[in-house]
Design a protein around this motif. Sequence first.
Motif, PDB file in Angstrom:
ATOM      1  N   ALA A   1       0.655  -1.271  -0.076  1.00  0.00           N
ATOM      2  CA  ALA A   1      -0.167  -0.067   0.114  1.00  0.00           C
ATOM      3  C   ALA A   1       0.854   1.268  -0.028  1.00  0.00           C
ATOM      4  CB  ALA A   1      -1.020   0.026   1.279  1.00  0.00           C
ATOM      5  N   ASN A   2       2.028   1.179   0.912  1.00  0.00           N
ATOM      6  CA  ASN A   2       2.762   2.545   0.783  1.00  0.00           C
ATOM      7  C   ASN A   2       3.858   2.428  -0.189  1.00  0.00           C
ATOM      8  OD1 ASN A   2       1.619   3.170   3.254  1.00  0.00           O
ATOM      9  ND2 ASN A   2       3.050   1.867   4.406  1.00  0.00           N
ATOM     10  N   LYS A   3       4.027   1.300  -1.005  1.00  0.00           N
ATOM     11  CA  LYS A   3       4.872   1.391  -2.200  1.00  0.00           C
ATOM     12  C   LYS A   3       4.072   2.101  -3.240  1.00  0.00           C
ATOM     13  CE  LYS A   3       5.591  -2.272  -4.489  1.00  0.00           C
ATOM     14  NZ  LYS A   3       6.075  -3.559  -5.235  1.00  0.00           N
ATOM     15  N   THR A   4       2.768   1.598  -3.598  1.00  0.00           N
ATOM     16  CA  THR A   4       1.803   2.108  -4.366  1.00  0.00           C
ATOM     17  C   THR A   4       1.255   3.486  -4.192  1.00  0.00           C
ATOM     18  OG1 THR A   4       0.130   0.695  -3.741  1.00  0.00           O
ATOM     19  CG2 THR A   4       1.666  -0.366  -5.473  1.00  0.00           C
ATOM     20  N   HIS A   5       1.382   3.946  -2.953  1.00  0.00           N
ATOM     21  CA  HIS A   5       0.568   5.191  -2.688  1.00  0.00           C
ATOM     22  C   HIS A   5      -0.683   4.863  -2.691  1.00  0.00           C
ATOM     23  CE1 HIS A   5       4.606   7.078  -2.727  1.00  0.00           C
ATOM     24  NE2 HIS A   5       4.766   6.310  -3.852  1.00  0.00           N
ATOM     25  N   LEU A   6      -1.231   3.847  -2.214  1.00  0.00           N
ATOM     26  CA  LEU A   6      -2.735   3.822  -2.197  1.00  0.00           C
ATOM     27  C   LEU A   6      -3.242   4.662  -1.229  1.00  0.00           C
ATOM     28  CD1 LEU A   6      -5.052   1.635  -2.827  1.00  0.00           C
ATOM     29  CD2 LEU A   6      -4.270   0.488  -0.886  1.00  0.00           C
TER      30      LEU A   6
ATOM     31  N   ARG B   1       0.952   7.652   4.594  1.00  0.00           N
ATOM     32  CA  ARG B   1       1.361   6.344   4.645  1.00  0.00           C
ATOM     33  C   ARG B   1       0.176   5.377   5.566  1.00  0.00           C
ATOM     34  NH1 ARG B   1       6.270   4.803   3.410  1.00  0.00           N
ATOM     35  NH2 ARG B   1       6.403   3.191   4.697  1.00  0.00           N
ATOM     36  N   LEU B   2       0.089   4.176   5.174  1.00  0.00           N
ATOM     37  CA  LEU B   2      -0.762   3.040   5.804  1.00  0.00           C
ATOM     38  C   LEU B   2       0.199   2.367   6.961  1.00  0.00           C
ATOM     39  CD1 LEU B   2      -3.500   1.754   6.215  1.00  0.00           C
ATOM     40  CD2 LEU B   2      -2.673  -0.031   4.345  1.00  0.00           C
ATOM     41  N   TYR B   3      -0.508   2.578   8.202  1.00  0.00           N
ATOM     42  CA  TYR B   3       0.006   1.669   9.257  1.00  0.00           C
ATOM     43  C   TYR B   3      -1.047   0.853   9.702  1.00  0.00           C
ATOM     44  CZ  TYR B   3       3.919   5.072   9.006  1.00  0.00           C
ATOM     45  OH  TYR B   3       4.917   5.577   8.678  1.00  0.00           O
ATOM     46  N   TRP B   4      -0.737  -0.468  10.058  1.00  0.00           N
ATOM     47  CA  TRP B   4      -1.771  -1.115  10.889  1.00  0.00           C
ATOM     48  C   TRP B   4      -1.375  -1.077  12.234  1.00  0.00           C
ATOM     49  CZ3 TRP B   4      -5.377  -2.291   8.046  1.00  0.00           C
ATOM     50  CH2 TRP B   4      -5.225  -2.785   6.772  1.00  0.00           C
ATOM     51  N   GLY B   5      -2.341  -1.390  13.389  1.00  0.00           N
ATOM     52  CA  GLY B   5      -1.935  -1.350  14.560  1.00  0.00           C
ATOM     53  C   GLY B   5      -1.039  -2.622  14.947  1.00  0.00           C
TER      54      GLY B   5
END
Length: 145
Positions: free
Chosen positions: A81-86, A90-94
């Motif tokens: 997700a972060n590599k493709t800039h979804l 930035r997306l972070y999971w808990g």
Amino acid sequence: MSYVKIWIHAVWGTKNREAVLKPVILKSLCNHILVNAKEKGIFIDRINGHDDHIHVLMLLNPDFGISKQMQFLKGESTYWANKTHLTKDRLYWGDKYFAASVSNDKIDFVRRYIDNQQTHHQKQTFAEEYRIFVNSLGYSEEDFG
């Protein structure tokens, strides 16, 4: 040859329960998780979520422990997700996730539950769902900080 069939219902959320998984992002992320899981030998029967979390009904791959399987799903999906800039940011999971075995006679119930996340969360927040889920596993919310 060993025969193993352990159904797992897993749930994980975004860091700080940030509502970044809007429908288009959620759909793309779920599709990616499905493809990645298949490549790793993980069978996912159902995947869905809502603004700040994901639910998965899957079989536990006997070559992995639950932590390794969850690492493959959570870690790789946030990397992608972060590599493709979804997402805009930035997306972070808990850090935490929840996983429980599901008996064969409850599979259809869990499938419907996962399929109906959008309707379900019109009535109940993820925080409320989280509390109920951890309590159903015999834990309290305090056990997880």
